[in-house]
Write an enzyme that holds these catalytic residues in place. Sequence first.
Site, short mmCIF file in Angstrom:
data_model
loop_
_atom_site.label_atom_id
_atom_site.label_comp_id
_atom_site.label_asym_id
_atom_site.label_seq_id
_atom_site.Cartn_x
_atom_site.Cartn_y
_atom_site.Cartn_z
N GLU A 1 -44.69 -73.88 -17.19
CA GLU A 1 -45.18 -73.57 -18.19
C GLU A 1 -45.45 -72.50 -18.53
O GLU A 1 -46.39 -71.56 -17.58
CB GLU A 1 -46.48 -75.21 -17.46
N LYS B 1 -58.79 -75.49 -13.86
CA LYS B 1 -58.87 -76.23 -14.73
C LYS B 1 -59.61 -77.29 -15.03
O LYS B 1 -59.04 -78.46 -14.66
CB LYS B 1 -57.57 -76.12 -15.38
N GLU C 1 -58.68 -78.87 -22.41
CA GLU C 1 -57.18 -79.65 -23.37
C GLU C 1 -56.92 -80.65 -22.59
O GLU C 1 -55.49 -81.01 -21.70
CB GLU C 1 -56.38 -78.53 -22.99
N ARG D 1 -62.74 -71.87 -13.57
CA ARG D 1 -62.29 -71.76 -15.59
C ARG D 1 -62.77 -71.85 -16.66
O ARG D 1 -63.59 -72.77 -16.69
CB ARG D 1 -60.84 -71.85 -15.56
N ARG E 1 -64.82 -72.11 -32.38
CA ARG E 1 -64.09 -72.52 -30.66
C ARG E 1 -64.41 -71.19 -30.43
O ARG E 1 -64.79 -71.10 -28.66
CB ARG E 1 -61.98 -71.93 -30.77
N LYS F 1 -60.56 -66.28 -19.91
CA LYS F 1 -60.07 -65.14 -20.36
C LYS F 1 -60.64 -63.75 -20.99
O LYS F 1 -61.15 -63.92 -21.50
CB LYS F 1 -59.26 -66.00 -21.19
N ASP G 1 -57.30 -67.61 -26.15
CA ASP G 1 -56.11 -67.76 -25.68
C ASP G 1 -55.51 -66.85 -25.69
O ASP G 1 -54.09 -66.80 -26.40
CB ASP G 1 -56.05 -69.31 -26.21
N GLU H 1 -59.17 -62.68 -15.78
CA GLU H 1 -57.96 -63.89 -16.58
C GLU H 1 -57.28 -63.12 -17.52
O GLU H 1 -57.57 -63.07 -18.56
CB GLU H 1 -58.14 -65.08 -17.14
N GLU I 1 -46.79 -65.60 -23.69
CA GLU I 1 -46.81 -66.43 -24.44
C GLU I 1 -46.92 -66.52 -25.74
O GLU I 1 -45.82 -66.98 -26.59
CB GLU I 1 -48.26 -67.44 -23.41
#
Lengths: 727, 727
Positions: A185, A306, A310, A343, A354, A378, A383, A405, A411
């Site tokens: 992924e 995680k 999501e 996470r 968000r 993160k 993101d 992170e 990506e």
Amino acid sequence: MIRFLVRVCISLTLFGALAAQAEDGYRMWLRYQPTADTQLRSQYQQQFTNIVQPGDSPTLQLAARELATGLRGITGQEIATPDTPTTGSVVFGTPESSAVIKSLELNDQLNALGDEGFVIARREYRGKPITAIAANSDVGVLYGSFHLLRLLQTQTPVDQLATQSAPAVEHRVVNHWDNLNRVVERGYAGLSLWDWGTLPAYKDNPRYKDYARINASLGINGTVINNVNADARILTDQFLEKAAALADVFRPYGIKLYLSVKFNSPMLLDGFETADPLDPKVQKWWQERVKKVYEYIPDFGGFLVKANSEGQPGPQDFNRNHADGANMLAEALEPFGGVVFWRAFVYAPEQGDRFREAYDEFMPLDGKFKDNVIVQIKNGPIDFQPREPFSPLFGSLEKTNIALELQVTQEYFGFSYHLAYQGPLFTEALNADTYAKGEGTTIGKILAGDVFDYKHTGMAAVINPGNSRNWTSHPFVQSSWYAFGRLAWDVNLTSSAIGEEWLRQTFSNDSDFIQPMQEIMAISREAGVNYRMPLGLTHLYAQGHHYGPAPWHDKSGRPDWTAYYYHQATEDGIGFDRTQSGSNAIEQYHDELTNKFTDPDTTPEDILLWFHHLGWNYQMNSGRSLWQELVHKYDTGVAQVEQMQKTWESVKDYVDAERYQRVKALLQVQLRDAKHWRDACISYFQSVNGLPLPKGSPEPAHDLEHYKRMEKELYVPDPWYPEPSGH
Amino acid sequence: MIRFLVRVCISLTLFGALAAQAEDGYRMWLRYQPTADTQLRSQYQQQFTNIVQPGDSPTLQLAARELATGLRGITGQEIATPDTPTTGSVVFGTPESSAVIKSLELNDQLNALGDEGFVIARREYRGKPITAIAANSDVGVLYGSFHLLRLLQTQTPVDQLATQSAPAVEHRVVNHWDNLNRVVERGYAGLSLWDWGTLPAYKDNPRYKDYARINASLGINGTVINNVNADARILTDQFLEKAAALADVFRPYGIKLYLSVKFNSPMLLDGFETADPLDPKVQKWWQERVKKVYEYIPDFGGFLVKANSEGQPGPQDFNRNHADGANMLAEALEPFGGVVFWRAFVYAPEQGDRFREAYDEFMPLDGKFKDNVIVQIKNGPIDFQPREPFSPLFGSLEKTNIALELQVTQEYFGFSYHLAYQGPLFTEALNADTYAKGEGTTIGKILAGDVFDYKHTGMAAVINPGNSRNWTSHPFVQSSWYAFGRLAWDVNLTSSAIGEEWLRQTFSNDSDFIQPMQEIMAISREAGVNYRMPLGLTHLYAQGHHYGPAPWHDKSGRPDWTAYYYHQATEDGIGFDRTQSGSNAIEQYHDELTNKFTDPDTTPEDILLWFHHLGWNYQMNSGRSLWQELVHKYDTGVAQVEQMQKTWESVKDYVDAERYQRVKALLQVQLRDAKHWRDACISYFQSVNGLPLPKGSPEPAHDLEHYKRMEKELYVPDPWYPEPSGH
């Protein structure tokens, strides 16, 4: 004469062997090419003629092999392995394992260097000049060995080799989002490195060993091998046996193995009706499963989780909170010394901004996590966007261990097609001042454990390499992997210094190469910001795969999965108001920053639209209007890629043909994409604001409808992302 | 003396360079290692000192490069490139391109060799001994060059080098089932070789060139680069541009590019409401699209089509037949010299015996296809099972061009985990006697064009390599790719001769290596039959991925997707009655075979249960009952894998460590799987027939329920196959 000629012959044979190794990128920065500077090589040849290995531990054997291989390559001559030191010896070990090291009395230095630090010293041993690599542990010796080789590969003068170093951050971990079917992924470099079907039988796969060497050369001491969107089967005997084989390969390199786990594993694997972390049966399940893991892997590192993110299961599914969930796992791991990386990447659809959510969800839990839990955050609150302000959780979670992170896999930076060295982004994050304890409370300081009384700290990078020959497909993604490792070891390194190390080891020490290339290393990340999302715009990506632009996207299952949600461009203006008149996310920062971000005039321009909704005519520092500045930035991004192309062409003579051609072709793809991004975004914003382009700025090549169509039609090179239907 | 030493030094440098090249399998059988036999190497060094290139065509340049590289490696000395021949020259070219070649007056030989054949001759030129490679075309010269290098790599004495050769089969084509997202259907060697995201910019990718070399070395002259379960987008400008870049790379190697196309592309790409091949608008669409393709690729080969098969669209959707569909495409391609490979792999669910269907569907159309249509037929009537009787279409379609389709990728032979050299299967197919024109009408003869008045013939192999370093993941899958190419060139080669060629070039010429390894090459395919589906059993695979056993499988969306459909094992017996008392599929063969297969006693035992349902106590030639023979075969299969392991271990000294370890580990996996197959199948059949095992045959390790559970639980290493849900 004959003897001389014989030695020349041997050298030539060696030289032929070394020179013939293809520059296909497999060796990363561990190429160990003969020193190009002939005078320096001559000095190296005198100073490094043999290695004296103290003991037989697996780790010391690896250090010996690396030193022998590296020195042989760098000096171009055979490296002997005598039992006792002579002139030109490299002596390495711990005071316990090596009498010679002990005799050098380096304890004053060693005492300050902890478990993983090392000393490189130039000494005399019985009157003979030697180089000593000393540490308190075998792994420290291995790190010191790699560092010596780094110094030599970067043509460090002999009198500048002496040094000592200890890592700043405790857990220096790479993450892989590899699925068990080997599709990665957000992986753009082939299939997963882990050839599950051949494990545990084929653990001697050279890939695994070289993977470990690559990471150990940076001081990386942990790896999470499977996707955070976890597959519960990873905890079954079938896979634990395979993981244990990998752990065996990594162990002597000082790399611990971790696994991502799915929170509802008891339900999936054993038919439990709940995964409530406060349910004693569930707790017992985890305790037994953890015990099983440690039977397979006695020094298992722990779990990465995680949860409630999501769509992943988590404690909130059972009306518990993150601490409940993390602590249950932590408790199971504690007897074995394991940790939980939990996470903080959470954003529920109904929550509003968000940006705010991770902070709002985790701050009330500060201090409630067990000592062996590390909350992994993160760098930014959304993101891994090309530029984000730092996550307000940094400098706010005071009583909870944290890890930063970062993302190496591109990506959001063009997959494996764009050159975008992440050193500038990583250092930007580490140097971000949280003001938690006044000015200068950088994230780097926090991670080094210098600010709060953390029991653990960590840095993690989502690297997602694959079975591509050169691990990362785009040769320059290697540089970001390199930068991550170096920064986890020393948070104070600069992006350009790291970039130079990497260039020297990976390509050439020639200053006519280094100097122009430093330009590329300096601008490539910024170019990626400029041609996509300048001035603090964010998430204008086509949904799902994140390759190309779709700023027009305003319909999705969730509002925060549309580009419009983020840019809010209307006829009057653009940007997200996060001040008191908006979502007030800025209150999550410490006062100095809250104040700074309150006023657009004191908000740094590169994150302006993260915090403010401003009119198109808002005046920027340059004198341009916001709209004109936006277009200027887009144009700059394209121009920067063109500059990178020119620079790359200018260093053609210093690069092997294979890598030269490859990067040249990729830069063509990148330019095409940069123009596409620029044209698509400008077309769209023009359709919203009705404003003309600044003079001199070229019209987009096509109309907006074309770019909207291209969102559906343009090929997206991602094996993981579901293919469009109807074909 | 100095000069001598200098030459020794140069040789050593070269030697170092050559010896250092890792044996990671990337070079396949084109390793060009120095000749191990020192006496022979000395002769080669005298006879092959330089090459004389006649002309500058791209193909001749490639031939020159290959000869220079190859001879340099084999002789260990530099290869000069003088303008005129001297002693030890290799002179190569066509009579048109090379005055030297012309002067050798080889026309008598060349006249019989067609467009692609070649002559290798030992001659004197102005009194100097030279080697000549001559052909009627540059590509023929290239093939001759590769053949000379093959002869030298296999240590052919100098006085045995002279030869001439022309290919037996016209179209010698490899097929890739690569999806556009780079996942390879039935691919077990990584992601697709075609890095679409970097095309057309990065056509200099060394992979493409080496891929072309590998295929050209076998005389393969065509490649279909995308999946037969096609994606219509392959015919859009975006992808044609990319395909054209690949075609450019392949062209000078004599390799034409073909594409798999989806029959309803007009509907998918341009919103047509029909794809009826008799609709003038549809015809026009295809004509225009073909014209576009040829604008991108002037020497485009043509289309490969899977239609009305496994859900793919086709002419039958519009009440037309295969000839209608194929002819429409053929008509569009005809002006440009293109062909249509139209696959005969059809089996509709309601038709009865799947074995019969391709024949029943295609025979009525014999003679109705246009001249540039080639019907591509799998070797057997079902689907690449470990052993199938040949498809009755061979020797029956008399007025329709045909091609034989074989499978190199080990979809049914253990993916990339089992050693299963397919030479025996391929030659079994080519040597199959159809009796179409009396005894000896083998499929090989038919494909060589010696039996019917075909306008075209072909052989195709589904190779599905990937971006694994060694192309095929399991090193021995290379041998099947090699065998396919050699057989398409010369259908009369034996499996063991081909196997020996491959072993010599890929590993070693040492007879202490070759002899034991020949055993492995001889038995590995049969072992795969024995431990899975002996005595003519077929399709006992777990549905979908085809990796492990599921003989108990008796429920599916379609009956012919269950194992039970094929084995029909009941208390009374096992096997599929295809005689007159059953589906009478045997009537599809010519009389000699129909008669032979009518009676179990005259049916070869290795295909017995393909044609007969027999009692468990039916007596076999060995004196054992059918049941005892079945168990005996399963046990033999396991024992054969154990023997392969021992043999491999016995040749350890002749193999480099990397490949030795890899194959050794894979054999462990294979043994585990062989035992699993054997135990699972025997458990199941015992549960049906209630019979005890023969004395001496070990009880399965677990009970049947265990194996049924394992069907769901055992990890299946296939990135293409959808992962099990609920994890």
